[in-house]
Design an enzyme around this catalytic site. Structure first.
Site, PDB file in Angstrom:
ATOM      1  N   SER A  20     -35.724  15.213 -31.256  1.00 19.02           N
ATOM      2  CA  SER A  20     -36.358  14.086 -30.561  1.00 19.02           C
ATOM      3  C   SER A  20     -35.780  13.800 -29.180  1.00 19.02           C
ATOM      4  O   SER A  20     -36.366  13.071 -28.382  1.00 19.02           O
ATOM      5  CB  SER A  20     -36.247  12.821 -31.411  1.00 19.02           C
ATOM      6  OG  SER A  20     -37.159  12.874 -32.472  1.00 19.02           O
ATOM      7  N   LYS A  68     -38.064  14.195 -26.365  1.00 18.82           N
ATOM      8  CA  LYS A  68     -39.183  13.266 -26.122  1.00 18.82           C
ATOM      9  C   LYS A  68     -39.106  12.564 -24.753  1.00 18.82           C
ATOM     10  O   LYS A  68     -40.092  12.583 -23.998  1.00 18.82           O
ATOM     11  CB  LYS A  68     -39.269  12.235 -27.245  1.00 18.82           C
ATOM     12  CG  LYS A  68     -39.608  12.827 -28.617  1.00 18.82           C
ATOM     13  CD  LYS A  68     -39.474  11.784 -29.703  1.00 18.82           C
ATOM     14  CE  LYS A  68     -39.844  12.328 -31.075  1.00 18.82           C
ATOM     15  NZ  LYS A  68     -39.568  11.365 -32.177  1.00 18.82           N
ATOM     16  N   TYR A  76     -45.282  20.395 -29.373  1.00 20.20           N
ATOM     17  CA  TYR A  76     -44.295  19.401 -29.828  1.00 20.20           C
ATOM     18  C   TYR A  76     -43.225  20.049 -30.701  1.00 20.20           C
ATOM     19  O   TYR A  76     -42.026  19.834 -30.520  1.00 20.20           O
ATOM     20  CB  TYR A  76     -44.999  18.277 -30.599  1.00 20.20           C
ATOM     21  CG  TYR A  76     -44.051  17.337 -31.275  1.00 20.20           C
ATOM     22  CD1 TYR A  76     -43.813  17.429 -32.660  1.00 20.20           C
ATOM     23  CD2 TYR A  76     -43.323  16.404 -30.550  1.00 20.20           C
ATOM     24  CE1 TYR A  76     -42.913  16.585 -33.295  1.00 20.20           C
ATOM     25  CE2 TYR A  76     -42.415  15.566 -31.179  1.00 20.20           C
ATOM     26  CZ  TYR A  76     -42.217  15.667 -32.546  1.00 20.20           C
ATOM     27  OH  TYR A  76     -41.296  14.847 -33.168  1.00 20.20           O
ATOM     28  N   TYR A  93     -34.981   4.032 -32.161  1.00 21.93           N
ATOM     29  CA  TYR A  93     -35.934   3.464 -33.127  1.00 21.93           C
ATOM     30  C   TYR A  93     -35.543   2.066 -33.612  1.00 21.93           C
ATOM     31  O   TYR A  93     -35.165   1.204 -32.820  1.00 21.93           O
ATOM     32  CB  TYR A  93     -36.074   4.421 -34.308  1.00 21.93           C
ATOM     33  CG  TYR A  93     -36.221   5.846 -33.867  1.00 21.93           C
ATOM     34  CD1 TYR A  93     -35.235   6.798 -34.117  1.00 21.93           C
ATOM     35  CD2 TYR A  93     -37.326   6.237 -33.144  1.00 21.93           C
ATOM     36  CE1 TYR A  93     -35.365   8.104 -33.683  1.00 21.93           C
ATOM     37  CE2 TYR A  93     -37.463   7.546 -32.704  1.00 21.93           C
ATOM     38  CZ  TYR A  93     -36.475   8.470 -32.970  1.00 21.93           C
ATOM     39  OH  TYR A  93     -36.597   9.747 -32.522  1.00 21.93           O
ATOM     40  N   VAL A 126     -32.744  14.577 -34.827  1.00 16.65           N
ATOM     41  CA  VAL A 126     -32.302  14.910 -36.196  1.00 16.65           C
ATOM     42  C   VAL A 126     -31.509  16.212 -36.248  1.00 16.65           C
ATOM     43  O   VAL A 126     -30.986  16.582 -37.288  1.00 16.65           O
ATOM     44  CB  VAL A 126     -33.504  14.975 -37.163  1.00 16.65           C
ATOM     45  CG1 VAL A 126     -34.048  13.598 -37.454  1.00 16.65           C
ATOM     46  CG2 VAL A 126     -34.585  15.933 -36.672  1.00 16.65           C
TER      47      VAL A 126
END
Ligand code: DON
Length: 618
Positions: free
Chosen positions: A73, A76, A198, A250, A268
């Protein structure tokens, strides 16, 4: 600096601090490696690396910093920047919001009605963002992403195909999200293309050093601190750091901003990147994750770094052009103590080993780091480092601790620090408590910068020319003002004048008194001092045996411009104006010799002062 040179710096206080952090959290065995992407389950939970990279390219690192892992992530926010560059903010905002969801990374957090993902940090928003990457073909778009991420890392990056395949094979939830987005026309084409890109971007292989340099690139306005290559438009950096701040970890973001206070992004694969804008990037790698998918050790390390080094972005140091107001060596600028020719030669020869930093503004981790680095990088050539605090407005606990660690690091190498004009109460108040008792002798506090310089000079002279300590002129013939005078002339001078002895503290000449005598200092030391308008006195210079004061009596007469005070027991040969007048008539050759010698020493002083000014202007 080559990558190997960029590696850790021996004995740096910052390096030692990171090593301490690594030891402290290496024992932490909470969390589990990610398994929902099967390939990620192969990670070793004990892998652990910490890297800090500054915006000017210095890298401090400890642990498994070259162990490859996948970016996940953390890609991103970087791909969000690509979408902003390729499509523009307005188009991107139509596809994805910037509101924190307060939910898990894989939650289906879509706006009611529009189906727009709340932000680009959750999977839904990231998949929408991937679909906005420019390029005519999937290969072009992948090259666009790999090219940009490689620019952030400062080296070519590749894809971990095993992780990619593993994620593509098991990415059902993401696929569902993709189709939902297609349903809402957030994705305008078959979601597989966006999903594939992605999954690819998440499978880019990096290491912990790359992570810190990615952070430092963002902290540096989009330019890689070492390669100098621009990885992203400057205008996109603000939006990227904004969504990292509000959505980067998050449903833990509120706690994160409160406890760490740096825009950040976790993945992760076990990485966390944090950014202190304008200053540095932090990379932490440890695959054991908490329930939210954030690296357990990563969160702890970032919190400790922020707390103990004062890195919270809402507590920035007050603006100062640079912490280092002036920097020079003792070979470039010396104390106001006038030195004889021999002493001057010794100090010219050995002065470069003394670094002087006149500091200003708030001392914090980031503002102090360049000073620490300069002292450490001076290496074994360093004898002394003088840090002047007159214009320092504040030093936080982290800066004080690092200064104590610097004393420790230098003491190990037999080097010493001199802190001058630590003016404010409370400035460095916790210094003594932070200092290792065995290092107490490695730091000297001096009330004046000038006295700090003199302290170093005295130590250098004691080390390199012990015989020169406390010079004295047994007689007039040895006094430099009399160089070239015949024995007869010396006898005439002896007869024309008188000796005086003064105890320490005696004012020999007072400002405003008539300039009616010339003083040849034969032994001891005197200082030229003036009274300051705001009270107190300022030392203009200190003279020792073999030097002269009261020259005005020989030249212009008038009034004394400063006080001359005996610092030690001293002896002078005093020639009154009347005696000088007689000598001028009776021994004009002698007077010419005296004037020539006076001119020579005045010229040495002018050369010295010019060098001082040049050093300050540098
Ligand atoms: O889409 C996924 O689930 C992974 N490729 C990335 C998730 C991730 O890294 C979440 N971060 N903490």
């Amino acid at each position: 600096m080559t990558p190997s040179e960029l590696c850790s710096v021996p004995a740096s206080p910052i390096q030692r601090f990171l090593e301490g952090l690594h030891r402290r959290f290496a024992a932490l065995d909470q969390g589990r490696v990610a398994t929902y992407i099967p390939e990620l389950a192969r990670a070793d939970p004990s892998w652990f690396g910490i890297v800090v990279a500054t915006v000017d390219g210095r890298v401090y690192e400890v642990g498994d910093t070259c162990q490859p892992f996948t970016i996940q992530s953390i890609s991103k926010p970087l791909v969000y920047g690509i979408a902003l560059e390729d499509r523009g903010a307005e188009r991107v905002r139509r596809a994805v919001g910037v509101e924190p969801s307060g939910e898990a990374f894989n939650s289906i957090s879509l706006e009611p009605g529009s189906g727009r993902p709340l932000n680009p940090m959750i999977n839904a928003g990231a998949i929408a963002t991937s679909s906005l990457v420019g390029g005519a073909t999937p290969a072009d778009r992948l090259a666009r992403v790999l090219g940009a991420l490689s620019a952030y890392a400062g080296r070519p990056l590749d894809i971990d195909e095993a992780v990619f395949e593993s994620e593509r094979a098991t990415g059902h939830r993401n696929r569902a999200i993709g189709h939902l987005l297609r349903n809402y026309d957030i994705l305008s084409d078959d979601p597989e293309a966006a999903l594939d890109l992605y999954f690819k971007q998440c499978s880019v292989r990096i290491d912990c050093r790359d992570l810190a340099l990615i952070g430092a690139t963002l902290a540096n306005g989009g330019i890689h601190p070492v390669s100098g290559e621009r990885a992203v438009d400057a205008e996109a950096v603000g939006p990227i750091l904004s969504v990292m701040t509000t959505c980067g970890v998050y449903d833990f973001t509120g706690e994160w901003v409160y406890r760490v206070g740096m825009p950040a992004k976790s993945g992760v694969g076990g990485g966390i990147v944090a950014v202190l804008p304008g200053q540095l990037g932090v990379g932490v790698f440890s695959p054991a994750l908490d329930d939210r998918g954030n690296s357990v050790r990563g969160v702890q390390v970032c919190e400790a770094l922020s707390r103990e080094l004062g890195l919270h972005f809402l507590r920035p140091p007050r603006a100062a052009s640079s912490t280092v107001r002036a920097r020079y060596t003792l070979a470039e600028m010396r104390s106001k103590r006038r030195r004889g020719a021999h002493e001057a030669r010794v100090l010219d020869a050995h002065g470069a080993g003394t670094l002087v930093f006149e500091l200003q503004g708030d001392l914090r981790f980031a503002t102090l780091e360049p000073v620490l680095r300069a002292v450490v990088d001076a290496g074994p050539a360093l004898d002394f480092a003088v840090l002047d605090f007159k214009r320092v407005t504040q030093a936080d606990a982290a800066a004080t601790r690092l200064l104590a660690a610097l004393v420790d690091a230098c003491s190990v190498r037999g080097q010493q620090l001199v802190f001058t004009r630590v003016r404010r109460d409370g400035l460095l108040s916790s210094f003594a408590a932070e200092l290792e008792p065995r290092c107490a002798g490695a730091v000297s506090f001096q009330p004046q910068l000038d006295l700090g310089l003199e302290w170093c000079e005295r130590a250098l002279l004691a080390r390199h020319a012990p015989a020169l300590e406390r010079p004295a002129c047994p007689g007039l013939a040895e006094h430099p003002l009399c160089f070239g005078a015949s024995a007869e002339d010396i006898a005439a001078l002896e007869a024309a004048g008188e000796r005086r002895h003064d105890e320490p503290g005696t004012t020999i000449v007072r400002r405003g008194d008539p300039a009616n005598a010339l003083y040849l200092l034969l032994s001891g030391e005197v200082s030229v001092v003036i009274a300051l308008a705001q009270g107190g006195q300022r030392r203009l210079s200190t003279l020792s045996a073999g030097m002269t004061f009261g020259e005005a009596a020989l030249l212009a007469g008038g009034k004394r411009s400063a006080d001359i005070r005996a610092d030690t027991p001293c002896e002078c040969h005093v020639l009154s104006v009347a005696a000088l007048g007689r000598l001028e008539v009776e021994r004009s050759g002698l007077m010419l010799q005296l004037l020539r010698n006076l001119l020579r020493s005045s010229n040495e002083t002018v050369v010295r002062l010019t060098a001082d000014v040049a050093a300050l202007e540098a």
